[in-house]
Design an enzyme around this catalytic site. Structure first.
Site, PDB file in Angstrom:
ATOM      1  N   ARG A  35      -4.198  13.153  20.251  1.00 21.63           N
ATOM      2  CA  ARG A  35      -3.695  12.945  18.881  1.00 21.63           C
ATOM      3  C   ARG A  35      -4.080  14.094  17.949  1.00 21.63           C
ATOM      4  NH1 ARG A  35      -1.982   7.628  17.214  1.00 21.63           N
ATOM      5  NH2 ARG A  35      -1.323   6.574  19.077  1.00 21.63           N
ATOM      6  N   ARG A  39      -2.725  12.435  11.214  1.00 23.42           N
ATOM      7  CA  ARG A  39      -3.018  12.177   9.800  1.00 23.42           C
ATOM      8  C   ARG A  39      -4.304  12.793   9.278  1.00 23.42           C
ATOM      9  NH1 ARG A  39      -2.037   5.923  10.194  1.00 23.42           N
ATOM     10  NH2 ARG A  39      -2.845   6.493  12.238  1.00 23.42           N
ATOM     11  N   ARG A  48       5.136  14.966   7.318  1.00 23.79           N
ATOM     12  CA  ARG A  48       5.466  13.545   7.527  1.00 23.79           C
ATOM     13  C   ARG A  48       6.180  12.991   6.301  1.00 23.79           C
ATOM     14  NH1 ARG A  48       5.855   8.693   7.940  1.00 23.79           N
ATOM     15  NH2 ARG A  48       4.416   7.159   8.810  1.00 23.79           N
ATOM     16  N   ASP A  85       6.291   9.879  20.528  1.00 20.78           N
ATOM     17  CA  ASP A  85       5.504   8.654  20.674  1.00 20.78           C
ATOM     18  C   ASP A  85       5.918   7.956  21.959  1.00 20.78           C
ATOM     19  OD1 ASP A  85       3.525   6.942  18.943  1.00 20.78           O
ATOM     20  OD2 ASP A  85       4.854   5.540  19.955  1.00 20.78           O
ATOM     21  N   TYR A 161       3.947  -3.348  24.686  1.00 17.55           N
ATOM     22  CA  TYR A 161       4.554  -3.294  23.345  1.00 17.55           C
ATOM     23  C   TYR A 161       5.952  -3.921  23.345  1.00 17.55           C
ATOM     24  CZ  TYR A 161       0.751  -0.201  22.009  1.00 17.55           C
ATOM     25  OH  TYR A 161      -0.489   0.298  21.743  1.00 17.55           O
TER      26      TYR A 161
HETATM   27  O1  1CP Z   1      -1.040  15.018  18.801  1.00 14.53           O
HETATM   28  C1  1CP Z   1      -0.576  14.013  19.361  1.00 14.53           C
HETATM   29  O2  1CP Z   1      -1.124  13.499  20.348  1.00 14.53           O
HETATM   30  C2  1CP Z   1       0.629  13.413  18.722  1.00 14.53           C
HETATM   31  C3  1CP Z   1       1.632  12.785  19.623  1.00 14.53           C
HETATM   32  C4  1CP Z   1       1.391  11.295  19.894  1.00 14.53           C
HETATM   33  C5  1CP Z   1       1.006  10.722  21.115  1.00 14.53           C
HETATM   34  C6  1CP Z   1       0.609  11.432  22.395  1.00 14.53           C
HETATM   35  C7  1CP Z   1       1.587  10.233  18.976  1.00 14.53           C
HETATM   36  C8  1CP Z   1       1.976  10.360  17.559  1.00 14.53           C
HETATM   37  N1  1CP Z   1       1.429   9.038  19.649  1.00 14.53           N
HETATM   38  C9  1CP Z   1       1.050   9.315  20.946  1.00 14.53           C
HETATM   39  C10 1CP Z   1       0.777   8.355  22.023  1.00 14.53           C
HETATM   40  C11 1CP Z   1       0.707   6.906  21.731  1.00 14.53           C
HETATM   41  N2  1CP Z   1       1.441   6.164  20.846  1.00 14.53           N
HETATM   42  C12 1CP Z   1      -0.121   6.021  22.442  1.00 14.53           C
HETATM   43  C13 1CP Z   1      -1.025   6.429  23.596  1.00 14.53           C
HETATM   44  C14 1CP Z   1      -2.302   7.018  23.134  1.00 14.53           C
HETATM   45  C15 1CP Z   1      -3.271   6.066  22.487  1.00 14.53           C
HETATM   46  O3  1CP Z   1      -3.718   5.104  23.140  1.00 14.53           O
HETATM   47  O4  1CP Z   1      -3.635   6.317  21.323  1.00 14.53           O
HETATM   48  C16 1CP Z   1       0.081   4.725  21.938  1.00 14.53           C
HETATM   49  C17 1CP Z   1      -0.606   3.448  22.377  1.00 14.53           C
HETATM   50  C18 1CP Z   1       1.082   4.818  20.916  1.00 14.53           C
HETATM   51  C19 1CP Z   1       1.647   3.707  20.128  1.00 14.53           C
HETATM   52  C20 1CP Z   1       1.404   3.911  18.683  1.00 14.53           C
HETATM   53  N3  1CP Z   1       2.095   4.825  17.923  1.00 14.53           N
HETATM   54  C21 1CP Z   1       0.426   3.311  17.870  1.00 14.53           C
HETATM   55  C22 1CP Z   1      -0.625   2.308  18.331  1.00 14.53           C
HETATM   56  C23 1CP Z   1      -0.190   0.909  18.077  1.00 14.53           C
HETATM   57  C24 1CP Z   1      -1.257  -0.119  18.370  1.00 14.53           C
HETATM   58  O5  1CP Z   1      -1.888  -0.561  17.398  1.00 14.53           O
HETATM   59  O6  1CP Z   1      -1.428  -0.513  19.524  1.00 14.53           O
HETATM   60  C25 1CP Z   1       0.563   3.847  16.587  1.00 14.53           C
HETATM   61  C26 1CP Z   1      -0.221   3.502  15.357  1.00 14.53           C
HETATM   62  C27 1CP Z   1       1.612   4.821  16.639  1.00 14.53           C
HETATM   63  C28 1CP Z   1       2.083   5.723  15.556  1.00 14.53           C
HETATM   64  C29 1CP Z   1       1.761   7.163  15.722  1.00 14.53           C
HETATM   65  N4  1CP Z   1       2.107   7.920  16.836  1.00 14.53           N
HETATM   66  C30 1CP Z   1       1.723   9.235  16.648  1.00 14.53           C
HETATM   67  C31 1CP Z   1       1.105   9.311  15.339  1.00 14.53           C
HETATM   68  C32 1CP Z   1       0.558  10.558  14.717  1.00 14.53           C
HETATM   69  C33 1CP Z   1       1.128   8.020  14.788  1.00 14.53           C
HETATM   70  C34 1CP Z   1       0.627   7.615  13.392  1.00 14.53           C
HETATM   71  C35 1CP Z   1       1.787   7.299  12.543  1.00 14.53           C
HETATM   72  C36 1CP Z   1       1.956   8.106  11.272  1.00 14.53           C
HETATM   73  O7  1CP Z   1       1.805   9.332  11.183  1.00 14.53           O
HETATM   74  O8  1CP Z   1       2.336   7.435  10.313  1.00 14.53           O
END
Ligand code: 1CP
Length: 353
Positions: A35, A39, A48, A85, A161
């Site tokens: 990640r 943010r 964003r 994502d 999910y």
């Molecule tokens: O630098 C990077 O890694 C950015 C790319 C990236 C990756 C590899 C994002 C952007 N998401 C992911 C993978 C991802 N997404 C996973 C696997 C890794 C982990 O376990 O953290 C999972 C479970 C998700 C699903 C997801 N997307 C969640 C989790 C939900 C939960 O509560 O179970 C969330 C909050 C997101 C949103 C998201 N995805 C990525 C970002 C930067 C964000 C935050 C949203 C934003 O900027 O508003």
């Protein structure tokens, strides 16, 4: 043919992170941060904002490439990870996905054979096309010594999910469906396997050097469940990718799998394995490191707290894997409240040790 193989070898020779995935030992381990775009970076928050909602950012090759490259401008990282994502795959299959402010993902739950029947693998590239373009753009902008990492969610994690319609702490909705209606659940898994393999192949063809398969929820389940719904589907994704791209370098991240990790490596054929921060270093050194490159495993909250405890634990991790293939990373994604100065100190420490 031999020319292109030599080219591949030359490219690999210039990319320390790719070399580590392939089993080489570096004097100082290459580094990236799960990640790493996100943010905690003000420049991310700015793009964003411009992009509007989160999915629009993921599907804009211009903005997504920009945020993919942002962390490499600040820090001496060895890789860029595609900004996208894991939930783009359900979106491409036809399930409605939205990211609501402060709430995380919201999906229309898929829990019946009928609902699964309404999804389709045909045509996923219509939705995912912009992601391949992001990979191409990032690859074109990256210096040759940097590795381009693509990714997808592992089938089980994506299914948790899709079935629950949101993130859950115990994955109960998907676990119950898998246990009570294994054939129906298997149809959903088959569909995710096919879509994910295709998605990864297209990312490799667009320029990804390595891909990581995120199994964020390899926890809360017994070993027989793990074998059937985590190992098997992951192995099928990897076999399908390697039928098209032999020797495709792949990192698995089975978060929470602990003692099941050695079996996971052997059965799936991953080249490298991401360790969560609960995996003990002594166990990892003895039982995991001989089987694959390890990617470990600092607790992200240690980077929030920073200072001496962060650097001491980092040294313990570096020492544990000295002399074997190692990529330094966190044991899960960096969190939004992480001070940038702590990330700088961490990376300088790993690089300059
Ligand atoms: O630098 C990077 O890694 C950015 C790319 C990236 C990756 C590899 C994002 C952007 N998401 C992911 C993978 C991802 N997404 C996973 C696997 C890794 C982990 O376990 O953290 C999972 C479970 C998700 C699903 C997801 N997307 C969640 C989790 C939900 C939960 O509560 O179970 C969330 C909050 C997101 C949103 C998201 N995805 C990525 C970002 C930067 C964000 C935050 C949203 C934003 O900027 O508003």
């Amino acid at each position: 043919m031999s020319g292109s193989l030599e080219d591949t070898a030359r490219t690999a020779a210039r990319k320390p992170l790719l070399q580590a995935v392939r089993g080489e030992v570096a004097a100082r381990p290459p580094v990236w941060i799960m990640r790493q775009a996100g943010r905690y970076l003000p420049e991310y928050r700015e793009v964003r904002e411009k992009a509007g909602d989160f999915l629009s950012l993921c599907y804009s090759p211009e903005f997504a490439a920009e945020v993919t490259l942002q962390p490499l401008r600040r820090f001496d990282l060895d890789a860029a990870i595609l900004f996208a994502d894991i939930l783009l795959v359900p979106d491409a299959l036809g399930q409605h996905v939205a990211f609501e402010k402060g709430e995380g993902p919201v999906l229309d739950p898929v829990t019946s054979a009928d609902a699964i029947g309404r999804l389709s693998v045909d045509g996923i590239d219509k939705t995912l096309g912009p992601v391949y373009e992001t990979v191409e753009r990032v690859k074109a902008a990256l210096p040759p010594e940097k590795t381009m990492i693509g990714f997808c969610g592992a089938p089980w994690t994506v299914a948790t999910y899709m079935v629950a319609g949101r993130g859950t702490s115990d994955q109960a909705p998907a676990r119950l469906l898998a246990l009570s209606e294994p054939e129906t659940f298997g149809r959903l898994i088959d569909m995710i396997v096919e879509a994910s393999a295709h998605y990864l192949i297209r990312q490799f063809k667009a320029g990804a050097d390595v891909v990581q398969i995120f199994e964020s929820w390899a926890l809360n389940i017994d070993e027989a469940f793990f074998a059937r719904w985590i190992v098997e589907p992951t192995r099928r994704v990897i076999d399908t990718v390697r039928a098209e791209i032999p020797d495709a370098p792949i990192i698995g991240f089975p978060r929470g799998a602990g003692p099941l990790i050695p079996g996971y490596i052997k059965a799936t054929g991953v080249n490298a394995v991401g360790l969560d921060y609960a995996v003990p270093l002594e166990f990892a050194r003895r039982e995991i490191s001989p089987l694959a490159c390890v990617q470990g495993n600092l607790d992200p909250l240690r980077v929030v707290a920073g200072g001496k405890q962060m650097l001491e634990r980092t040294d313990e991790i570096l020492s544990a894997f000295e002399g074997s293939p190692h990529i330094f990373n966190l044991g899960h994604g960096i969190v939004p409240q992480t001070p940038i100065a702590h990330v700088e100190a961490l990376i300088e420490h790993v690089k300059g040790r």
